[in-house]
Design an enzyme around this catalytic site. Structure first.
Site, short mmCIF file in Angstrom:
data_model
loop_
_atom_site.label_atom_id
_atom_site.label_comp_id
_atom_site.label_asym_id
_atom_site.label_seq_id
_atom_site.Cartn_x
_atom_site.Cartn_y
_atom_site.Cartn_z
N GLU A 1 22.85 34.65 -38.02
CA GLU A 1 21.74 35.84 -38.23
C GLU A 1 22.16 37.04 -38.57
O GLU A 1 21.56 37.66 -39.22
CB GLU A 1 20.63 35.79 -37.00
CG GLU A 1 19.72 34.76 -36.73
CD GLU A 1 18.68 35.01 -35.75
OE1 GLU A 1 17.61 34.30 -35.75
OE2 GLU A 1 18.67 36.09 -35.03
N HIS B 1 36.66 12.80 -32.18
CA HIS B 1 36.33 11.31 -32.45
C HIS B 1 35.04 11.27 -33.39
O HIS B 1 34.65 10.09 -33.44
CB HIS B 1 36.22 10.47 -31.21
CG HIS B 1 37.53 10.57 -30.58
ND1 HIS B 1 38.22 9.53 -30.60
CD2 HIS B 1 38.28 11.41 -29.78
CE1 HIS B 1 39.54 9.69 -29.86
NE2 HIS B 1 39.35 11.08 -29.22
N LYS C 1 8.17 30.90 -40.35
CA LYS C 1 6.94 31.46 -39.59
C LYS C 1 5.53 31.52 -40.46
O LYS C 1 4.50 31.14 -39.93
CB LYS C 1 7.05 32.93 -39.00
CG LYS C 1 8.24 32.74 -37.91
CD LYS C 1 8.32 34.03 -37.04
CE LYS C 1 9.55 33.98 -36.20
NZ LYS C 1 9.73 35.43 -35.65
O1 PA5 Z 1 18.42 37.68 -32.61
C1 PA5 Z 1 16.78 37.69 -32.95
O2 PA5 Z 1 16.32 38.84 -32.72
C2 PA5 Z 1 16.33 36.65 -32.91
O3 PA5 Z 1 17.03 35.30 -32.74
C3 PA5 Z 1 15.10 36.81 -31.71
O4 PA5 Z 1 15.86 36.74 -30.19
C4 PA5 Z 1 14.39 35.23 -31.59
O5 PA5 Z 1 13.80 35.25 -32.92
C5 PA5 Z 1 13.22 35.62 -30.51
O6 PA5 Z 1 12.39 36.57 -30.84
P1 PA5 Z 1 11.68 37.20 -29.57
O7 PA5 Z 1 12.73 37.63 -28.38
O8 PA5 Z 1 10.88 38.49 -30.17
O9 PA5 Z 1 10.74 36.12 -29.00
#
Ligand code: PA5
Length: 442
Positions: A284, A305, A419
């Site tokens: 990310e 394996h 989303k």
């Molecule tokens: O690293 C990030 O910001 C994302 O992966 C969030 O942790 C994830 O989308 C969950 O978001 P939230 O805590 O707002 O539900």
């Protein structure tokens, strides 16, 4: 402390390129330390290890003791992405693989998928146990945890009544915004705050990670101490700085050798979720603007394996980062067998970990021969202290590495695309126009 070993890359890179990338990484280090790069309103994680107050840990322990008093033996931790992977990683790494200690609640995770079967089976378990719940969402609006929480909340209220259910729920979310914050305030839940300046994937050392880890019975003071020592070690502007070394080498392998996939390797199944946490952190943070190393993970010798064949002989786009563990925490010695029908007497008297170490060494040599450079990221043993150090090491190195790559490490604009489609297809109010558009395409 975390050490980086680059000797498995020596035959692939020349000294001039290496020096150039170390310079780039040092420049990126300066940006990260000065806090003047892209996404610099999300740098709160840098000082969490040294700044976390004792009162926060004590507050986590108060929840733990309160729930112990209520006889809780199952805690459902609801969250997705950065809101669960750090806690899951730490708990899986530090837990006994098969036996839960007497008096410790079992920690299970939900809200990290939308599988109906998963939730139904979780509720089968909840129906047999004494249950509490931690719901975690920084934004307070994420669909997956919200769906899971609605189901768990209704279960708790039916089982225990509204007041007792509220005492068995803790919400970890933004200080002021979001549906979860509103709900928590209205229902009177205990809450912990995700700091504004800490993004999800950098939040393991906030209550997001600390509370579930405390509830599972592990020592977060030690974890924070390990992270604080690592914070200090990595603050030195030097080409020998392990985070600079790691960030420089992975960018060099990517940009100069076309190594587009980094495989995080562990030889201990306890680190399976370290791989999951690390993949989110780097995936990310770096995968944007048409750039980035694709982060993958394997567990050896298990995956030798399966994926071992590809790593040895498939498309040469890979390099490995091996998380080495110098000492096992337990000892199992291979015995002698009078008949030796399995022909293993040559190993009699050896520890199983010796076999694991020789497998690691043999794999390293074979993969280097096969054209796969190998970076070593080494710790002494699995412990809360060393996990804290590893978390901080990878977070800091990720910040440097993303700046070398030229991207903002702290946003994730690409996550919104699915989303929007999902909301439109679920006919969420406000998405009517997109619903029509998508239906035409299907
Ligand atoms: O690293 C990030 O910001 C994302 O992966 C969030 O942790 C994830 O989308 C969950 O978001 P939230 O805590 O707002 O539900």
């Amino acid at each position: 402390m975390v050490k980086v070993n680059l000797d498995g890359c020596a035959s692939f890179v020349d000294a001039k390129d290496r020096a150039a990338y170390v310079d780039k990484a040092l420049a990126a280090f300066d940006v990260l330390v000065a806090g003047n790069g892209a996404g610099n309103d999300f740098l709160g994680w840098k000082t969490l290890p040294s700044d976390t107050p004792e009162s926060l840990i004590a507050a986590c322990e108060t929840v733990r003791d309160d729930w112990k008093g209520r006889g809780v033996d199952l805690v459902v931790v609801i969250g997705i992405g950065g809101s669960y992977l750090g806690a899951r990683c730490a708990i899986e790494a530090l837990s006994h693989a098969f036996v839960r200690p007497e008096g410790q609640p079992q920690i299970v995770f939900a809200g990290n998928n939308l599988s109906e079967e998963y939730l139904a089976e979780l509720m089968d378990l909840a129906g047999r146990r004494n249950v509490a719940c931690v719901v975690i969402s920084k934004s307070g609006t994420t669909t997956e945890p919200a769906v899971a929480f609605r189901i768990v909340k209704q279960f708790l209220e039916e089982r225990y009544g509204a007041a007792e259910a509220a005492a068995r729920i803790v919400a970890i979310t933004d200080a002021a915004r979001g549906a979860l914050k509103t709900l928590a305030t209205q229902e009177g839940y205990r809450t912990f705050v995700v700091p504004d300046d800490v993004g999800g994937r950098f939040s393991v050392l906030t209550p997001v990670g600390l509370l579930p880890i405390v509830l599972a019975g592990f020592d977060v003071r030690e974890m924070l101490r390990g992270a604080a020592d690592e914070q200090k070690a990595l603050s030195v502007r030097d080409e020998a700085n392990p985070a600079v070394q790691y960030a420089a080498m992975r960018n060099l392998l990517y940009a100069k050798l076309g190594k587009k996939v980094e495989v995080l390797v562990s030889f201990n199944p306890k680190f399976q979720y370290l791989g999951e946490w690390w993949k989110q952190l780097f995936g990310e943070s770096e995968g944007k603007d048409g750039k980035g190393i694709f982060p993958a993970s394997v567990n050896f010798t298990t995956d030798l394996h399966s994926m071992g064949q590809f790593i040895q002989e498939g498309d040469r786009v890979l390099f490995e980062t091996v998380v080495g563990i110098a000492q096992a925490n337990r000892e199992v010695v291979i015995g002698t067998d009078a008949q030796n029908l399995d022909q293993l007497n040559y190993l009699a008297g050896q520890r199983v970990e010796h076999c694991n170490a020789m497998a690691a060494l043999g794999t390293k040599l074979a993969h280097i021969d096969g054209g796969v450079p190998q970076i070593g990221v080494d710790i002494e043993r699995i412990s809360a202290y060393n996990l804290g150090a590893l978390f901080y090491f990878f977070e800091f190195a990720c910040g440097i590495s993303a700046y070398v790559l030229g991207v903002n490490p702290f946003n994730q604009p690409g996550v919104e695309a699915y989303k929007k489609n999902m909301f439109a297809l679920l006919r969420k109010p406000g998405y009517e126009a997109q619903t029509e558009e998508l239906l035409k395409r299907l």
